[in-house]
Design a protein around this motif. Structure first.
Motif, short mmCIF file in Angstrom:
data_model
loop_
_atom_site.label_atom_id
_atom_site.label_comp_id
_atom_site.label_asym_id
_atom_site.label_seq_id
_atom_site.Cartn_x
_atom_site.Cartn_y
_atom_site.Cartn_z
N THR A 38 9.64 3.78 3.62
CA THR A 38 8.62 4.76 3.25
C THR A 38 9.23 6.14 3.32
N PHE A 39 9.04 6.93 2.26
CA PHE A 39 9.72 8.21 2.13
C PHE A 39 8.74 9.29 1.67
N PRO A 40 9.05 10.55 1.97
CA PRO A 40 8.25 11.64 1.39
C PRO A 40 8.28 11.54 -0.13
N ILE A 41 7.21 11.89 -0.79
CA ILE A 41 7.13 11.77 -2.25
C ILE A 41 8.19 12.62 -2.93
N THR A 42 8.67 13.65 -2.25
CA THR A 42 9.72 14.50 -2.82
C THR A 42 11.03 13.75 -3.03
N GLU A 43 11.18 12.59 -2.36
CA GLU A 43 12.40 11.80 -2.52
C GLU A 43 12.51 11.18 -3.91
N THR A 134 -0.40 7.43 0.31
CA THR A 134 0.83 6.68 0.03
C THR A 134 0.69 5.80 -1.20
N LEU A 135 1.64 5.95 -2.11
CA LEU A 135 1.77 5.06 -3.25
C LEU A 135 2.78 3.98 -2.90
N SER A 136 2.38 2.73 -3.05
CA SER A 136 3.27 1.61 -2.72
C SER A 136 3.69 0.87 -3.98
N ILE A 137 4.98 0.55 -4.06
CA ILE A 137 5.49 -0.26 -5.16
C ILE A 137 6.37 -1.37 -4.59
N THR A 138 6.07 -2.60 -4.98
CA THR A 138 6.83 -3.77 -4.55
C THR A 138 7.37 -4.48 -5.78
N CYS A 139 8.64 -4.88 -5.73
CA CYS A 139 9.28 -5.55 -6.86
C CYS A 139 9.96 -6.83 -6.42
N TYR A 140 9.99 -7.80 -7.31
CA TYR A 140 10.69 -9.06 -7.05
C TYR A 140 11.73 -9.29 -8.14
N PHE A 168 -2.19 11.15 -11.08
CA PHE A 168 -3.17 11.32 -10.00
C PHE A 168 -3.15 12.75 -9.44
N GLY A 169 -2.56 13.67 -10.18
CA GLY A 169 -2.58 15.07 -9.77
C GLY A 169 -1.68 15.38 -8.60
N TYR A 170 -0.60 14.62 -8.45
CA TYR A 170 0.40 14.84 -7.39
C TYR A 170 -0.25 14.84 -6.00
N LYS A 171 -1.17 13.92 -5.78
CA LYS A 171 -1.88 13.90 -4.50
C LYS A 171 -1.17 13.05 -3.43
N PHE A 172 -0.21 12.22 -3.82
CA PHE A 172 0.44 11.36 -2.84
C PHE A 172 1.46 12.13 -2.01
N ARG A 173 1.51 11.81 -0.73
CA ARG A 173 2.49 12.44 0.17
C ARG A 173 3.71 11.56 0.39
N ASN A 174 3.52 10.24 0.23
CA ASN A 174 4.60 9.30 0.52
C ASN A 174 4.74 8.26 -0.59
N ILE A 175 5.94 7.71 -0.68
CA ILE A 175 6.21 6.59 -1.57
C ILE A 175 6.79 5.46 -0.71
N GLU A 176 6.18 4.30 -0.82
CA GLU A 176 6.64 3.11 -0.08
C GLU A 176 7.24 2.15 -1.10
N ILE A 177 8.47 1.75 -0.87
CA ILE A 177 9.18 0.86 -1.80
C ILE A 177 9.64 -0.39 -1.06
N THR A 178 9.34 -1.54 -1.64
CA THR A 178 9.83 -2.82 -1.11
C THR A 178 10.42 -3.61 -2.26
N ILE A 179 11.63 -4.12 -2.05
CA ILE A 179 12.32 -4.93 -3.06
C ILE A 179 12.70 -6.26 -2.44
N HIS A 180 12.33 -7.35 -3.11
CA HIS A 180 12.70 -8.70 -2.68
C HIS A 180 13.61 -9.29 -3.75
N ALA A 181 14.82 -9.64 -3.35
CA ALA A 181 15.78 -10.28 -4.27
C ALA A 181 16.07 -11.69 -3.79
#
Length: 308
Positions: A38-43, A134-140, A168-181
């Motif tokens: 989980t990272f600041p949205i600026t990342e 927080t915006l969350s994105i998960t990928c497989y 969404f008007g830049y309202k998110f503070r964080n981005i959560e990323i999960t990747i499953h390979a």
């Protein structure tokens, strides 16, 4: 067995790549690798992401760029509808929707694929936390090359996240990323499914190129040199076959020794060795004898070049 790698607080987003790279360098191929952070949205504008943004945009284009064997956009954007816009619409209707997701291929595409290149990127799902922070994105991924391809994949995810955040008007503070390979590995000199330049030309274009007096042979050497050094999991044979047809026609129509029948014979040997390699990798993506056959393919191309 599952290998789970979680970033620490204040880690930059590229730590996802560094962790996976170190793990694969240490252990080799890894089954069921999960990386998460989980990272600041600026990342989303991290230099590492921006450095790979141009390639990520190619992979997300609605139609396939000529230089790629396929791209993700051609699988995603269906019925004249943007796949990203679909995610946005679902999330705006219901922020915790279980349908804000993508499936790049269906069973029909998989069953009929043979050993032709298809996406390793199979599923993406997006969601928003209850407090909308927080915006969350998960990928497989069914398979994921870590050294060269994961940076592009991360940039793709950030590109998608940026578009959602914007809508969404830049309202998110964080981005959560999960990747499953399912399988994670490193392939040195991997070309990330970029096509060799020879394979991007039609038969008519090749016929025109090789017929230019003085420049035809120079162009052809360059194309074959690049093909020889171009690392492919499944070797595209289109360019070689088009070249064989063009050389046959040139020899038939011209009383010249610019391209000899000996050269043509060596090209046909190249084609045969490519077909043998592709048949080997049909049975296993990691067969040891495929490495030896690849060396034979490269050697045969070198011998053909010597006959120009």
């Amino acid at each position: 067995m599952i290998t789970y790698l979680q970033t620490k607080a204040n880690d930059p987003i590229d730590q996802l790549w560094f962790m996976a790279l170190e793990e694969c360098n240490t252990k080799g191929k890894i089954k069921n690798l999960i990386i998460s952070g989980t990272f600041p949205i600026t990342e989303l504008d991290n230099t590492f992401i921006l450095d790979n943004k141009e390639l990520a945009e190619l992979w997300q284009q609605p139609s396939r760029p000529t230089q790629l064997k396929f791209n993700h956009g051609e699988y995603l954007n269906k019925k004249n509808k943007s796949a990203v816009n679909y995610l946005i619409e679902e999330l705006k209707i219901k922020s915790d929707s279980n349908r804000a997701c993508w499936s790049l291929i269906d069973m029909e595409s998989l069953i009929d694929s043979g050993d032709t290149p298809i996406p390793s990127f199979l599923v993406l799902q997006a969601g928003i936390s209850d407090d909308y922070s927080t915006l969350s994105i998960t990928c497989y991924y069914r398979a994921l090359e870590i050294k060269k391809f994961l940076p592009i994949n991360l940039a793709e995810i950030c590109l998608i996240a940026s578009q959602i955040n914007n809508s969404f008007g830049y309202k998110f503070r964080n981005i959560e990323i999960t990747i499953h390979a399912f399988n994670a590995y490193i392939k040195d000199n991997f070309t990330c499914l970029n096509r060799a330049r020879l394979d991007t030309f039609s038969e008519a274009e090749i016929a025109t190129k090789i017929a230019v007096v003085g420049d035809g042979t120079k162009w052809l050497r360059g194309m074959l040199d690049e093909k020889m050094d171009h690392l492919e999991s499944n070797i595209e044979i289109t360019g070689i076959n088009n070249l064989i047809s063009s050389i046959k026609l040139y020899i038939q129509e011209n009383n010249t020794t610019v391209y000899s029948k000996d050269f043509l014979n060596h090209l046909e040997i190249v084609a045969s060795s490519i077909e043998k390699f592709n048949n080997i990798v049909k049975n296993s993506s990691y067969a040891a004898n495929s490495t030896e056959q690849y060396k034979i393919v490269k050697s045969n191309i070198a011998k053909a070049i010597a006959k120009i």
